[in-house]
Design a protein around this motif. Structure first.
Motif, PDB file in Angstrom:
ATOM      1  N   ARG A   2      53.406  51.767  34.927  1.00  0.00           N
ATOM      2  CA  ARG A   2      52.000  51.511  35.189  1.00  0.00           C
ATOM      3  C   ARG A   2      51.194  52.802  35.083  1.00  0.00           C
ATOM      4  O   ARG A   2      51.677  53.891  35.379  1.00  0.00           O
ATOM      5  N   SER A   3      49.943  52.652  34.668  1.00  0.00           N
ATOM      6  CA  SER A   3      49.061  53.805  34.550  1.00  0.00           C
ATOM      7  C   SER A   3      48.632  54.268  35.941  1.00  0.00           C
ATOM      8  O   SER A   3      48.783  53.550  36.935  1.00  0.00           O
ATOM      9  N   GLN A   6      46.187  51.823  37.334  1.00  0.00           N
ATOM     10  CA  GLN A   6      46.811  50.644  37.936  1.00  0.00           C
ATOM     11  C   GLN A   6      47.404  50.971  39.298  1.00  0.00           C
ATOM     12  O   GLN A   6      47.334  50.160  40.224  1.00  0.00           O
ATOM     13  N   TYR A  10      43.315  49.437  40.038  1.00  0.00           N
ATOM     14  CA  TYR A  10      42.377  48.966  39.012  1.00  0.00           C
ATOM     15  C   TYR A  10      43.124  48.143  37.958  1.00  0.00           C
ATOM     16  O   TYR A  10      44.353  48.202  37.848  1.00  0.00           O
ATOM     17  N   GLY A  11      42.364  47.389  37.162  1.00  0.00           N
ATOM     18  CA  GLY A  11      42.948  46.561  36.120  1.00  0.00           C
ATOM     19  C   GLY A  11      43.481  47.378  34.960  1.00  0.00           C
ATOM     20  O   GLY A  11      43.072  48.529  34.756  1.00  0.00           O
ATOM     21  N   GLU A  12      44.368  46.770  34.170  1.00  0.00           N
ATOM     22  CA  GLU A  12      45.020  47.495  33.094  1.00  0.00           C
ATOM     23  C   GLU A  12      44.074  47.869  31.963  1.00  0.00           C
ATOM     24  O   GLU A  12      44.392  48.751  31.162  1.00  0.00           O
ATOM     25  N   ARG A  13      42.891  47.257  31.876  1.00  0.00           N
ATOM     26  CA  ARG A  13      41.944  47.578  30.815  1.00  0.00           C
ATOM     27  C   ARG A  13      40.762  48.424  31.306  1.00  0.00           C
ATOM     28  O   ARG A  13      39.911  48.812  30.513  1.00  0.00           O
ATOM     29  N   GLU A  14      40.717  48.718  32.587  1.00  0.00           N
ATOM     30  CA  GLU A  14      39.585  49.467  33.124  1.00  0.00           C
ATOM     31  C   GLU A  14      39.716  50.949  32.793  1.00  0.00           C
ATOM     32  O   GLU A  14      40.828  51.507  32.779  1.00  0.00           O
ATOM     33  N   ARG A  15      38.561  51.555  32.524  1.00  0.00           N
ATOM     34  CA  ARG A  15      38.526  52.964  32.125  1.00  0.00           C
ATOM     35  C   ARG A  15      37.862  53.789  33.218  1.00  0.00           C
ATOM     36  O   ARG A  15      36.675  53.631  33.494  1.00  0.00           O
ATOM     37  N   ASP A 210      46.303  59.974  33.382  1.00  0.00           N
ATOM     38  CA  ASP A 210      46.728  59.252  32.185  1.00  0.00           C
ATOM     39  C   ASP A 210      46.345  60.031  30.928  1.00  0.00           C
ATOM     40  O   ASP A 210      47.141  60.145  29.996  1.00  0.00           O
ATOM     41  N   GLN A 240      40.295  55.763  26.631  1.00  0.00           N
ATOM     42  CA  GLN A 240      41.305  54.712  26.705  1.00  0.00           C
ATOM     43  C   GLN A 240      41.386  54.149  28.127  1.00  0.00           C
ATOM     44  O   GLN A 240      40.962  54.800  29.090  1.00  0.00           O
ATOM     45  N   PRO A 241      41.931  52.950  28.297  1.00  0.00           N
ATOM     46  CA  PRO A 241      42.157  52.427  29.650  1.00  0.00           C
ATOM     47  C   PRO A 241      43.057  53.371  30.448  1.00  0.00           C
ATOM     48  O   PRO A 241      44.012  53.937  29.918  1.00  0.00           O
TER      49      PRO A 241
END
Length: 303
Positions: A2-3, A6, A10-15, A210, A240-241
């Protein structure tokens, strides 16, 4: 895996983006600009150069403003010809860290070649302790001129960094995903190395980024403020996310700064850039979530 975003929930697409002002404490001109930008909310964090002559002013300001995120800019190089600094440690051997004059080397390559890892760790601890003694409660750490990463010779000091950061509860500027200045993923061998070192940091309990990004420090050929702003906006739109940190070096282009700094005009651009309506509008249009390093420090305390 996981980032960091995350892990923060936060969601996997949030920047998420942290704009960090490096070189707090370098001089009064840097302190004035950075403290103003922090107070007004145009940046979320800064990092303090403890060996520099104006570090105490910045540290005392930070201690009076404990809600702002100020970390430690681990410093082992002294790049300007007319203005020099050296180790803050006064109680142990640090001779491998300095030139014959007693200052830090001008370039990271010289430092990497000559520094003794044990003495590096001694100075890392001394810089943290000095910050604490001045009343600063640092939220994170990073590194001036990349001297600890081994980028010039392959001889890094990250093991010592991770040990100190774990001991003092400091997340560290290290990206698990390596990008070039244009935002593209780096060559596979370098990308794999970044992931490996990030895993080592996390194994020590140290939270990392990240992504890490920044624009060229020096003035480029035919560069204007408008072209620089366009580059920065492009950087923002290409994020990027995950959690990205953008490095910037704001300082007021005063007579003091011009006395030693070869890029004073561009440092003034950094101040202007962070308040520019077009830049601020880009943050909103791109739906970027601006955070500070304190969120990463709280995560590190939970893990």
């Amino acid at each position: 895996m996981r980032s960091t975003a995350q892990l923060l929930g936060y969601g996997e697409r949030e920047r998420l983006v942290i704009v960090n002002a490096d070189d707090f404490g370098l001089c009064h001109a840097a302190n004035e600009a950075i403290s103003r930008l922090l107070s007004d909310g145009f940046i979320q964090s800064a990092t303090l150069m403890l060996p520099c002559g104006w570090a105490k002013e910045a540290a005392l300001w930070s201690a009076r403003n404990p809600k702002v995120d100020v970390g430690i800019h681990f410093t082992f190089t002294s790049e300007w010809d007319a203005y020099k600094w050296g180790p803050v440690c006064r109680t142990a051997a640090v001779e491998s860290l300095v030139t014959e004059e007693g200052y830090f080397p001008k370039e990271a390559k010289t430092f990497e070649r000559q520094a003794d890892p044990a003495q590096v760790k001694t100075e890392l601890i001394a810089q943290v302790q000095m910050a604490l003694q001045l009343g600063l409660r640092p939220t994170h750490a990073d590194n001036h001129m990349g001297s600890l990463y081994g980028l010039e010779t392959g001889r890094d000091f990250l093991t010592q960094v991770f040990e100190v950061c774990a001991e003092y509860g400091l997340p560290f500027r290290l990206p698990r995903n390596l990008l070039t200045e244009t935002g593209q993923v780096a060559p596979p061998e370098l990308a794999e190395l970044a992931k490996k070192r990030a895993e080592e940091a996390e194994a020590c309990g140290v939270v990392v980024l990240d992504y890490l990004l920044g624009l060229p420090f020096a003035m480029q050929f035919n560069e204007t403020y408008e072209s620089y702003r366009a580059q920065f906006i492009q950087l923002l739109t290409g994020l990027q996310p995950g959690v990205s940190e953008i490095i910037i070096h704001p300082a007021d282009p005063t007579e003091e700064l011009n006395a030693f700094h070869t890029e004073a005009q561009k440092r003034g651009w950094d101040v202007r850039l962070l308040q520019d309506p077009e830049v601020l509008r880009t943050f909103e249009e791109q739906q970027l979530i601006r955070i500070g390093w304190r969120e990463l420090q709280k995560l590190q305390m939970r893990l």
